[in-house]
Design an enzyme around this catalytic site. Structure first.
Site, PDB file in Angstrom:
ATOM      1  N   ASP A  56      -1.142  -8.456  -8.687  1.00 43.93           N
ATOM      2  CA  ASP A  56      -2.072  -8.033  -9.166  1.00 43.93           C
ATOM      3  C   ASP A  56      -3.724  -9.396  -9.546  1.00 43.93           C
ATOM      4  O   ASP A  56      -3.171 -10.208 -10.383  1.00 43.93           O
ATOM      5  CB  ASP A  56      -1.820  -7.507 -10.323  1.00 43.93           C
ATOM      6  CG  ASP A  56      -3.000  -5.984 -11.442  1.00 43.93           C
ATOM      7  OD1 ASP A  56      -3.949  -6.851 -10.693  1.00 43.93           O
ATOM      8  OD2 ASP A  56      -3.246  -4.898 -10.898  1.00 43.93           O
TER       9      ASP A  56
ATOM     10  N   GLU B  64      -2.796  -7.033  -4.381  1.00 46.85           N
ATOM     11  CA  GLU B  64      -4.196  -6.211  -5.028  1.00 46.85           C
ATOM     12  C   GLU B  64      -4.634  -6.268  -5.736  1.00 46.85           C
ATOM     13  O   GLU B  64      -4.717  -7.994  -6.615  1.00 46.85           O
ATOM     14  CB  GLU B  64      -3.243  -5.352  -5.954  1.00 46.85           C
ATOM     15  CG  GLU B  64      -3.325  -4.129  -6.651  1.00 46.85           C
ATOM     16  CD  GLU B  64      -2.751  -3.433  -7.493  1.00 46.85           C
ATOM     17  OE1 GLU B  64      -1.314  -2.996  -7.610  1.00 46.85           O
ATOM     18  OE2 GLU B  64      -2.716  -2.708  -8.748  1.00 46.85           O
TER      19      GLU B  64
ATOM     20  N   GLU C  95      -8.024   0.584  -8.139  1.00 47.60           N
ATOM     21  CA  GLU C  95      -8.345   1.555  -9.179  1.00 47.60           C
ATOM     22  C   GLU C  95     -10.068   1.336  -9.838  1.00 47.60           C
ATOM     23  O   GLU C  95      -9.729   2.420 -11.255  1.00 47.60           O
ATOM     24  CB  GLU C  95      -6.394   0.323 -10.386  1.00 47.60           C
ATOM     25  CG  GLU C  95      -7.671  -1.450 -10.576  1.00 47.60           C
ATOM     26  CD  GLU C  95      -6.489  -1.589 -11.757  1.00 47.60           C
ATOM     27  OE1 GLU C  95      -5.415  -1.774 -10.482  1.00 47.60           O
ATOM     28  OE2 GLU C  95      -6.566  -1.840 -12.666  1.00 47.60           O
TER      29      GLU C  95
ATOM     30  N   ASP D  35      -6.558   5.508 -10.260  1.00 48.57           N
ATOM     31  CA  ASP D  35      -6.436   5.868 -11.467  1.00 48.57           C
ATOM     32  C   ASP D  35      -6.536   7.131 -11.723  1.00 48.57           C
ATOM     33  O   ASP D  35      -7.516   7.640 -12.058  1.00 48.57           O
ATOM     34  CB  ASP D  35      -6.465   4.097 -12.578  1.00 48.57           C
ATOM     35  CG  ASP D  35      -6.402   5.303 -13.825  1.00 48.57           C
ATOM     36  OD1 ASP D  35      -5.504   4.362 -14.640  1.00 48.57           O
ATOM     37  OD2 ASP D  35      -6.632   6.112 -14.274  1.00 48.57           O
TER      38      ASP D  35
ATOM     39  N   HIS E  81      -2.894   3.794 -10.023  1.00 49.25           N
ATOM     40  CA  HIS E  81      -2.768   3.238 -10.796  1.00 49.25           C
ATOM     41  C   HIS E  81      -2.602   3.342 -12.329  1.00 49.25           C
ATOM     42  O   HIS E  81      -3.330   4.612 -12.274  1.00 49.25           O
ATOM     43  CB  HIS E  81      -4.269   2.748 -11.134  1.00 49.25           C
ATOM     44  CG  HIS E  81      -4.937   1.236 -11.964  1.00 49.25           C
ATOM     45  ND1 HIS E  81      -4.953   1.621 -13.236  1.00 49.25           N
ATOM     46  CD2 HIS E  81      -3.716   0.093 -12.012  1.00 49.25           C
ATOM     47  CE1 HIS E  81      -4.887   0.427 -13.890  1.00 49.25           C
ATOM     48  NE2 HIS E  81      -4.018   0.045 -13.660  1.00 49.25           N
TER      49      HIS E  81
ATOM     50  N   GLU F  24       3.450   3.880  -9.862  1.00 43.26           N
ATOM     51  CA  GLU F  24       3.738   2.315 -11.049  1.00 43.26           C
ATOM     52  C   GLU F  24       4.088   2.604 -12.647  1.00 43.26           C
ATOM     53  O   GLU F  24       4.016   3.619 -13.009  1.00 43.26           O
ATOM     54  CB  GLU F  24       1.996   2.243 -10.952  1.00 43.26           C
ATOM     55  CG  GLU F  24       2.421   1.374 -12.227  1.00 43.26           C
ATOM     56  CD  GLU F  24       0.827   0.782 -11.666  1.00 43.26           C
ATOM     57  OE1 GLU F  24      -0.097   1.080 -11.069  1.00 43.26           O
ATOM     58  OE2 GLU F  24       0.743  -0.696 -12.296  1.00 43.26           O
TER      59      GLU F  24
HETATM   60  C1  LIG Z   1      -1.433  -6.439 -14.961  1.00 44.19           C
HETATM   61  C2  LIG Z   1      -3.153  -6.189 -14.461  1.00 44.19           C
HETATM   62  O1  LIG Z   1      -3.894  -6.843 -14.820  1.00 44.19           O
HETATM   63  C3  LIG Z   1      -3.700  -5.076 -15.131  1.00 44.19           C
HETATM   64  O2  LIG Z   1      -3.798  -5.282 -16.987  1.00 44.19           O
HETATM   65  C4  LIG Z   1      -3.084  -3.509 -14.882  1.00 44.19           C
HETATM   66  C5  LIG Z   1      -3.412  -3.900 -13.723  1.00 44.19           C
HETATM   67  O3  LIG Z   1      -4.384  -3.667 -12.576  1.00 44.19           O
HETATM   68  C6  LIG Z   1      -2.095  -2.935 -13.002  1.00 44.19           C
HETATM   69  O4  LIG Z   1      -1.790  -2.320 -13.635  1.00 44.19           O
HETATM   70  O5  LIG Z   1      -2.454  -2.944 -11.734  1.00 44.19           O
HETATM   71 MG   LIG Z   2      -3.967  -3.740 -10.404  1.00 45.04          MG
END
Ligand SMILES: C[C@H](O)[C@H](O)CC(=O)C(=O)O
Ligand SMILES: [Mg+2]
Length: 397
Positions: free
Chosen positions: A217, A243, A271, A294, A321, A341
């Protein structure tokens, strides 16, 4: 036979809450989610170590409650805090009160087009999403049916999950099908950072073996050149997808990145994208292989159904997301959403804890990386608001 008339909407209320939950970046010190993760702000050394330092958690959670005339309350949580509470109370509430909860299409349309002059994406669409999800929760509670029934019913018996967190090796032990790691170093950390990224991936591949999915990510942190070089170098360590590598506004960059990555590696994003129009752009420009709306930010379930139909026709997967129960009730109903996820919100992250803890009561969690459809069998989204947490109502109408 007479048609059943549902009670009308009496009142809409918006609250703010601090401390994790839907604003999952609002965590305490020492949490993996705030440990030197690459971001677009990493070019400034003073904002590199912690995302909270540049304000990733300024908003907090928005709670929307919609009360029907018979006293039934639907609710939802999303990110948006006080500014979103203002939008809900002072602008959006008028499109719901006195109306039937069955009118979610017209209500969505009026919320979106009345705010279009200052909205379209981001915070305003988060607020619209929160209202839309609370409306679906209310509808399910009034009809005594889980939302996934209202969306067409389950197309499989269970959900399977990949885990997002800094410890894919532990996620593997916990039964998840893959692990998505935060990328720790961005372009401003030069070749040294680049090599550290690759070394972390290589070490994790050693730990999890050849077949476990590993993804990165990149949280919008990279430029096209860096993302391309990273993807090429990561290929020999079996990176499954890269991602959100670049800015969500750079559709042209994503189009090129998808052409540049090694064959077999997937490009994912979305997202921070919103509405059918934003996702149409990603799909028509062939920016990615999987879109990741999301549910609490893209426009809610009403809009996600449209986004998902576009993706289905384009032969693309929709893997929302985060989004907790709002994702689960959707993913179980769609063939082009084959897995979900799970954001690991344990600070380690070494244990499975509910994604939106502590805001929801009855929030289901995967066991051995899976969740039975029957775990969603309760009216609405199947959760209740934890009324022991401190809620604040900054505006009224
Ligand atoms: C981990 C990522 O930086 C963020 O906090 C969460 C994310 O983008 C995701 O779950 O996809
Ligand atoms: Mg992400």
């Amino acid at each position: 036979m007479a048609i059943v008339q549902l009670p009308k909407i009496k009142h809409v209320r918006a609250f703010t809450v601090r401390g994790g939950g839907a604003d999952y970046h609002d965590q305490g010190a020492g949490h993996w989610i705030d440990d030197h993760i690459a971001t677009p702000m990493s070019r400034y050394p003073e904002y590199r170590q912690s995302r909270q330092s540049f304000g990733i958690n300024v908003l907090g959670t928005l709670v929307v409650e919609i009360e029907a005339e018979d006293g039934t309350i639907g609710f939802a949580v999303t990110t948006g805090g006080e500014p979103a509470a203002f939008i809900v109370e002072k602008h959006l509430a008028r499109f719901l009160e006195g109306r039937s909860p069955t009118e979610y299409e017209k209500i969505w349309d009026q919320m979106y087009f009345s705010t279009q002059y200052y909205g379209r994406k981001g915070l305003v669409v988060n607020a619209i999403s929160g209202v839309d999800l609370a409306l679906w929760d209310l509808l399910g509670k009034l009809r005594q049916e889980p939302v996934y029934h209202l969306l067409g019913g389950a197309v499989r018996d269970e959900l399977q999950f990949y885990a997002t967190g800094a410890r894919p090796d532990i996620a593997k032990e916990l039964g998840f099908i893959g692990g998505k790691m935060p990328l720790h170093h961005g372009p401003a950390e030069g070749l040294e950072g680049f090599h550290k990224n690759i070394a972390e991936l290589a070490e994790m591949r050693e730990r999890v073996g050849p077949d476990f999915w590993l993804m990165w990510d990149c949280w919008m942190a990279l430029d096209l050149d860096y993302a391309t070089r990273l993807a090429i170098a990561a290929h020999e360590h079996g990176l499954k997808w890269i991602e959100e590598a670049i800015s969500p506004d750079d559709y042209w960059g994503y189009q090129q990145l998808k052409r540049n990555v090694p064959k077999g590696m997937l490009v994912t994003t979305g997202e921070h994208e919103a509405t059918r129009w934003g996702f149409r752009m990603l799909l028509e420009m062939e920016c990615c292989d999987i879109i990741q709306p999301d549910v609490g930010w893209c426009g809610g379930v009403t809009e996600l159904l449209k986004i998902s139909a576009l993706a289905d026709a384009a032969g693309k997967m929709v893997v929302p997301h985060g989004s907790s129960v709002y994702s689960y009730h959707f993913v179980i109903t769609r063939h082009n959403s084959p897995f979900a996820e799970f954001l690991m919100m344990h600070p380690g992250p070494t244990e499975v804890v509910p994604m939106f803890h502590p805001q929801l009561i009855g929030e289901p969690v995967p066991e051995n990386g899976r969740l039975k459809a029957s775990a969603l069998d309760a009216p609405g989204f199947g959760v209740e608001l934890n009324r022991e947490i401190a809620m604040h109502r900054p505006y009224t109408h």
